[in-house]
Design an enzyme around this catalytic site. Sequence first.
Site, PDB file in Angstrom:
ATOM      1  N   GLU A 181       0.807  -1.221   0.000  1.00  0.00           N
ATOM      2  CA  GLU A 181       0.000   0.000   0.000  1.00  0.00           C
ATOM      3  C   GLU A 181       0.841   1.272   0.000  1.00  0.00           C
ATOM      4  OE1 GLU A 181      -2.927  -0.374   3.071  1.00  0.00           O
ATOM      5  OE2 GLU A 181      -3.851  -2.108   2.113  1.00  0.00           O
TER       6      GLU A 181
ATOM      7  N   LYS B 161     -15.748  -1.595   2.816  1.00  0.00           N
ATOM      8  CA  LYS B 161     -15.071  -2.003   1.587  1.00  0.00           C
ATOM      9  C   LYS B 161     -16.135  -2.508   0.620  1.00  0.00           C
ATOM     10  CE  LYS B 161     -10.775  -3.490   3.884  1.00  0.00           C
ATOM     11  NZ  LYS B 161     -10.017  -4.675   4.357  1.00  0.00           N
TER      12      LYS B 161
END
EC number: 4.2.1.11
Length: 429
Positions: free
Chosen positions: A204, A335
């Site tokens: 990330e 999400k």
Amino acid sequence: MPVIEQVGAREILDSRGNPTVEVEVVLIDGTFARAAVPSGASTGEYEAVELRDGDGRYGGKGVKRAVDAVLDEIGPVVIGLNANDQRLIDQELLDLDGTPDKSRLGGNAILGVSLAVAKAAADSAELPLFRYIGGSNAHILPVPMMNILNGGAHADTAVDVQEFMVAPIGAPSFVEALRWGAEVYHALKSVLKKKGLSTGLGDEGGFAPEVAGTTAALDLVTLAIEAAGFKPGADVALALDAAATEFYTDGIGYHFEGMTHTADQMTEFYADLLGSYPLVSIEDPLSEDDWDGWAALTASIGEQVQIVGDDIFATNPERLEEGIGRGVANALLVKVNQIGTLTETLEAVALAHHSGYRTMISHRSGETEDTMIADLVVALGSGQIKTGAPARSERVAKYNQLLRIEEELGDAARYAGDLAFLRYVVETR
């Protein structure tokens, strides 16, 4: 009426070099929209199922079956429907799949269509996506929860906690919050170099050094905040994603930092951290099936810090409702690919907000250039977004979209800042 005229799909690559699904929708008025589906590294058991090919291509991770599901089954069902009828379209997708976990057509196929339809409808209405979803009152810019030091499944190191985040809660605007976070990120690189530690990156965009453990990592991030000229807590707070399911073994316990711990011992560990660091949020501190442990942890430290449920809730309204009833967590991680349609995502957020739970909109470790979640976080007024470090284009794309939204809102824009965590803000280390 913005009727769906064409639906297309293809296999593309995500930020980890793995295949994912991209869907295109064309309306009868000529409007065109595209959506790409993300994919997680540490995925929970209760997420919508990604349909993968399981053959020799891409190590079995190809998504041609999901693409074919869009072209051969989903497309013919939604063509001719009004793109404004998001709830109806998403229900058609659920009915067509017919499974509780979207395993027949694949959550990746279903979500791609759901999001592409919403984008097309917004474009047809000549509205930005955040305004189309959130209405005229959408104006809150989120605190960027920047994962600047990676561990767990996001890095090839022995650090058990998956994410060490900075939250620029003291910034006056999103544009300044982004700058503050970026400056801390670069300061961390300098701190790591001076200590002879690796500045290699995790999934990330955060750094992935080999350090002794959680407190050592938190010390490094705190040093970076100070080196960048900010005050830990008042200006820039800290947050964790433990992703504890990844180091939990059923019947044995939590294998964490070289020892096996019970849920109560993990709770004590987190409580000790709260006494030493300006933490405003801890995500997935315990395993996704440890309901009793979660409830006890929430009762113990939930008044001191935001406790975010990710794997335990999986953006699923039914699991969230159970958690609310059992006193589990006080915030929901959102999400879109965990649940698989935009409508179900909105239902989960509405339930969370109605029940007094905060929400944090999140990316996945396998991302694309799609910026939908940037619009979604403003639309829903969540006040918190987790989309990685201020590095790597698939992460920065979301931050840049939020800059554009803040600019478009002008004087109406409000940065969530410490209001997103007001009851948990700690002024000093």
